[in-house]
Design a protein around this motif. Structure first.
Motif, PDB file in Angstrom:
ATOM      1  N   HIS A 273      99.788  34.846 -20.405  1.00 29.42           N
ATOM      2  CA  HIS A 273      98.658  35.631 -19.908  1.00 29.42           C
ATOM      3  C   HIS A 273      98.486  36.853 -20.796  1.00 29.42           C
ATOM      4  CE1 HIS A 273     101.955  37.918 -18.093  1.00 29.42           C
ATOM      5  NE2 HIS A 273     102.392  36.761 -17.607  1.00 29.42           N
ATOM      6  N   SER A 274      97.606  37.742 -20.392  1.00 34.11           N
ATOM      7  CA  SER A 274      97.256  38.871 -21.266  1.00 34.11           C
ATOM      8  C   SER A 274      98.422  39.825 -21.477  1.00 34.11           C
ATOM      9  CB  SER A 274      96.063  39.630 -20.665  1.00 34.11           C
ATOM     10  OG  SER A 274      96.387  40.118 -19.371  1.00 34.11           O
ATOM     11  N   ARG A 275      99.432  39.781 -20.617  1.00 35.57           N
ATOM     12  CA  ARG A 275     100.579  40.678 -20.767  1.00 35.57           C
ATOM     13  C   ARG A 275     101.791  39.977 -21.374  1.00 35.57           C
ATOM     14  NH1 ARG A 275     100.445  44.314 -15.167  1.00 35.57           N
ATOM     15  NH2 ARG A 275      98.265  44.945 -15.334  1.00 35.57           N
ATOM     16  N   SER A 276     101.643  38.739 -21.769  1.00 32.75           N
ATOM     17  CA  SER A 276     102.764  38.031 -22.386  1.00 32.75           C
ATOM     18  C   SER A 276     103.132  38.670 -23.723  1.00 32.75           C
ATOM     19  CB  SER A 276     102.407  36.557 -22.604  1.00 32.75           C
ATOM     20  OG  SER A 276     102.235  35.897 -21.375  1.00 32.75           O
ATOM     21  N   ARG A 277     104.409  38.711 -24.006  1.00 30.51           N
ATOM     22  CA  ARG A 277     104.872  39.204 -25.296  1.00 30.51           C
ATOM     23  C   ARG A 277     104.742  38.096 -26.338  1.00 30.51           C
ATOM     24  NH1 ARG A 277     110.488  42.367 -23.579  1.00 30.51           N
ATOM     25  NH2 ARG A 277     109.508  43.914 -22.206  1.00 30.51           N
ATOM     26  N   ASP A 278     104.318  38.473 -27.514  1.00 31.51           N
ATOM     27  CA  ASP A 278     104.193  37.563 -28.644  1.00 31.51           C
ATOM     28  C   ASP A 278     103.380  36.322 -28.304  1.00 31.51           C
ATOM     29  OD1 ASP A 278     104.436  36.571 -31.195  1.00 31.51           O
ATOM     30  OD2 ASP A 278     106.436  35.735 -30.874  1.00 31.51           O
ATOM     31  N   LEU A 279     102.160  36.552 -27.801  1.00 28.59           N
ATOM     32  CA  LEU A 279     101.272  35.428 -27.503  1.00 28.59           C
ATOM     33  C   LEU A 279     100.997  34.569 -28.737  1.00 28.59           C
ATOM     34  CD1 LEU A 279      99.646  33.995 -25.338  1.00 28.59           C
ATOM     35  CD2 LEU A 279      97.779  35.619 -25.719  1.00 28.59           C
ATOM     36  N   PRO A 280     100.803  35.158 -29.927  1.00 28.57           N
ATOM     37  CA  PRO A 280     100.628  34.306 -31.114  1.00 28.57           C
ATOM     38  C   PRO A 280     101.811  33.377 -31.349  1.00 28.57           C
ATOM     39  CG  PRO A 280      99.937  36.543 -31.597  1.00 28.57           C
ATOM     40  CD  PRO A 280     100.604  36.588 -30.260  1.00 28.57           C
ATOM     41  N   GLY A 281     103.036  33.888 -31.133  1.00 31.11           N
ATOM     42  CA  GLY A 281     104.211  33.047 -31.324  1.00 31.11           C
ATOM     43  C   GLY A 281     104.269  31.903 -30.331  1.00 31.11           C
ATOM     44  N   LEU A 282     103.880  32.159 -29.093  1.00 30.70           N
ATOM     45  CA  LEU A 282     103.837  31.090 -28.098  1.00 30.70           C
ATOM     46  C   LEU A 282     102.822  30.021 -28.499  1.00 30.70           C
ATOM     47  CD1 LEU A 282     103.933  33.228 -24.814  1.00 30.70           C
ATOM     48  CD2 LEU A 282     105.793  31.863 -25.782  1.00 30.70           C
ATOM     49  N   CYS A 283     101.668  30.449 -28.998  1.00 31.03           N
ATOM     50  CA  CYS A 283     100.643  29.488 -29.421  1.00 31.03           C
ATOM     51  C   CYS A 283     101.143  28.612 -30.573  1.00 31.03           C
ATOM     52  CB  CYS A 283      99.382  30.230 -29.878  1.00 31.03           C
ATOM     53  SG  CYS A 283      98.373  30.905 -28.542  1.00 31.03           S
ATOM     54  N   ARG A 284     101.868  29.198 -31.496  1.00 29.80           N
ATOM     55  CA  ARG A 284     102.282  28.457 -32.698  1.00 29.80           C
ATOM     56  C   ARG A 284     103.280  27.345 -32.385  1.00 29.80           C
ATOM     57  NH1 ARG A 284     102.437  34.011 -35.009  1.00 29.80           N
ATOM     58  NH2 ARG A 284     100.412  34.288 -36.050  1.00 29.80           N
ATOM     59  N   ARG A 285     103.876  27.371 -31.198  1.00 28.59           N
ATOM     60  CA  ARG A 285     104.814  26.310 -30.811  1.00 28.59           C
ATOM     61  C   ARG A 285     104.129  25.167 -30.077  1.00 28.59           C
ATOM     62  NH1 ARG A 285     108.300  30.417 -28.531  1.00 28.59           N
ATOM     63  NH2 ARG A 285     108.018  29.431 -26.506  1.00 28.59           N
ATOM     64  N   ALA A 286     102.913  25.380 -29.625  1.00 31.55           N
ATOM     65  CA  ALA A 286     102.282  24.453 -28.682  1.00 31.55           C
ATOM     66  C   ALA A 286     101.478  23.363 -29.375  1.00 31.55           C
ATOM     67  CB  ALA A 286     101.393  25.226 -27.716  1.00 31.55           C
ATOM     68  N   GLU A 287     101.654  22.130 -28.899  1.00 32.04           N
ATOM     69  CA  GLU A 287     100.818  21.012 -29.326  1.00 32.04           C
ATOM     70  C   GLU A 287      99.473  21.020 -28.608  1.00 32.04           C
ATOM     71  OE1 GLU A 287     103.116  17.108 -29.507  1.00 32.04           O
ATOM     72  OE2 GLU A 287     104.472  18.425 -28.367  1.00 32.04           O
ATOM     73  N   ILE A 288      99.475  21.574 -27.393  1.00 25.18           N
ATOM     74  CA  ILE A 288      98.274  21.678 -26.563  1.00 25.18           C
ATOM     75  C   ILE A 288      98.113  23.138 -26.167  1.00 25.18           C
ATOM     76  CG2 ILE A 288      97.192  21.035 -24.366  1.00 25.18           C
ATOM     77  CD1 ILE A 288      98.954  18.467 -24.463  1.00 25.18           C
ATOM     78  N   VAL A 289      96.925  23.697 -26.381  1.00 28.96           N
ATOM     79  CA  VAL A 289      96.628  25.065 -25.958  1.00 28.96           C
ATOM     80  C   VAL A 289      95.407  25.022 -25.049  1.00 28.96           C
ATOM     81  CG1 VAL A 289      95.918  27.378 -26.671  1.00 28.96           C
ATOM     82  CG2 VAL A 289      97.593  26.110 -28.036  1.00 28.96           C
ATOM     83  N   ILE A 290      95.566  25.513 -23.808  1.00 28.32           N
ATOM     84  CA  ILE A 290      94.445  25.652 -22.876  1.00 28.32           C
ATOM     85  C   ILE A 290      94.222  27.140 -22.669  1.00 28.32           C
ATOM     86  CG2 ILE A 290      93.546  25.169 -20.577  1.00 28.32           C
ATOM     87  CD1 ILE A 290      96.378  23.059 -21.654  1.00 28.32           C
ATOM     88  N   ALA A 291      93.085  27.637 -23.106  1.00 30.53           N
ATOM     89  CA  ALA A 291      92.782  29.069 -23.037  1.00 30.53           C
ATOM     90  C   ALA A 291      91.842  29.327 -21.867  1.00 30.53           C
ATOM     91  CB  ALA A 291      92.156  29.539 -24.341  1.00 30.53           C
ATOM     92  N   ALA A 292      92.322  30.100 -20.887  1.00 30.15           N
ATOM     93  CA  ALA A 292      91.523  30.373 -19.690  1.00 30.15           C
ATOM     94  C   ALA A 292      91.822  31.776 -19.189  1.00 30.15           C
ATOM     95  CB  ALA A 292      91.829  29.339 -18.606  1.00 30.15           C
ATOM     96  N   VAL A 293      91.648  32.755 -20.084  1.00 26.54           N
ATOM     97  CA  VAL A 293      92.007  34.124 -19.748  1.00 26.54           C
ATOM     98  C   VAL A 293      90.792  35.043 -19.639  1.00 26.54           C
ATOM     99  CG1 VAL A 293      92.335  34.959 -22.103  1.00 26.54           C
ATOM    100  CG2 VAL A 293      93.799  35.862 -20.288  1.00 26.54           C
TER     101      VAL A 293
END
Length: 292
Positions: free
Chosen positions: A190-210
């Motif tokens: 979510h918007s307060r997650s630390r290192d959101l870019p790093g979390l995205c770079r690990r994911a095969e599927i990204v659902i953005a709903a923020v």
């Protein structure tokens, strides 16, 4: 790399055609017509558009539509009285109260008043609990549409690393539950997650709903990721999603556009939920491919 565009309009048209066929069979073989009641309070311009679109889609599917328009000054008691009457009406199989509601009305109380069998939005706490515990439930329309698009794109989701950005009761939380049901490995950010870019770079599927315009950047994505953009944000340049589309399409393998991606699936899944509710009410088999 240039990502394949996931055409939500085309997939939604296929789904609506399937629903219309199933509705025709219900009518001819059982004399049963699924009915959807939509309640609009006030005259919010965006809500007016959504209600018109839902009414048009309901009619095209051969369903019965019941539209109830109430003034923005309506009392909570009067709205709850209408819902009680719709709950008791055998011609109504699905009830949708268009959100947002005026400040004098408690949205949670309104959602809780809708019979869970007719809660085609899937927002009732009992439906949320059923979904979380793996039981049959009415599933919120937007996450259900996202799931259908992912299945069509990837086939099995088993073992895939999925990131859901957003934790709302309407999209984020039910989306995570649906992915878990399909045996994906799920992270909710979510918007307060630390290192959101790093979390995205690990994911095969990204659902953005923020709900933040172009929050997700192209260089945040793992090459070859599948991106489902739920965001609809009004900007001076027009409607944009939560993902920087032009940058993301250079990295992803497939991506939904805004508009034309998830939005059409949401309305198609509302019809699917109404048909499912009608079949359950009549004790008839549920059509295949319309539920989670």
């Amino acid at each position: 790399m240039s990502a394949r565009i996931i055409d939500g309009r085309a997939r939604a048209a296929e789904l609506r055609a399937q629903i219309a066929t199933e509705v025709g069979t219900l009518k001819s073989e059982h004399g049963w017509v699924p009915g959807l009641a939509v309640v609009l309070v006030g005259s919010d311009p965006a809500s007016e558009v959504y209600v018109r679109m839902k009414g048009k889609a309901t009619a095209e599917a051969g369903m019965a539509g019941f539209e109830h328009r109430l003034p923005s000054t309506v009392t909570q008691a009067a709205l709850l009285d209408l819902i009680a009457r719709l709950n008791a009406d055998p011609a109504v199989h699905g009830i949708l109260v268009q959100l947002p509601l005026p400040p004098q009305i408690d949205e949670a109380a309104v959602i809780d008043a809708i019979a869970i069998a007719k809660d085609v939005d899937g927002f009732h706490v009992q439906n949320a609990g059923r979904l979380a515990t793996g039981q049959a439930a009415m599933v919120p329309c937007t996450p259900l549409g996202c799931l259908m698009l992912l299945r069509a794109e990837l086939g099995s989701l088993e073992g895939r690393d999925a990131l859901v950005i957003g934790r709302s009761n309407i999209v984020g939380k039910p989306m995570a539950q649906l992915l878990i049901r399909d045996s994906a490995t799920v992270t909710v950010a979510h918007s307060r997650s630390r290192d959101l870019p790093g979390l995205c770079r690990r994911a095969e599927i990204v659902i953005a709903a923020v709900g933040r315009p172009r929050l997700v950047q192209g260089d945040w994505l793992k090459p070859g990721a599948v991106v489902i953009d739920v965001g609809v944000n009004r900007t001076p340049e027009g409607l944009v999603g939560d993902v920087d589309f032009e940058a993301a399409r250079q990295v992803a393998s497939a991506i939904t556009p805004v508009p034309g991606g998830v939005g059409p699936m949401t309305i198609a899944c509302l019809l699917a939920n109404t048909l499912t509710a009608a079949c359950r009410s009549a004790g008839l088999p549920e059509p295949q491919g319309l539920t989670a």
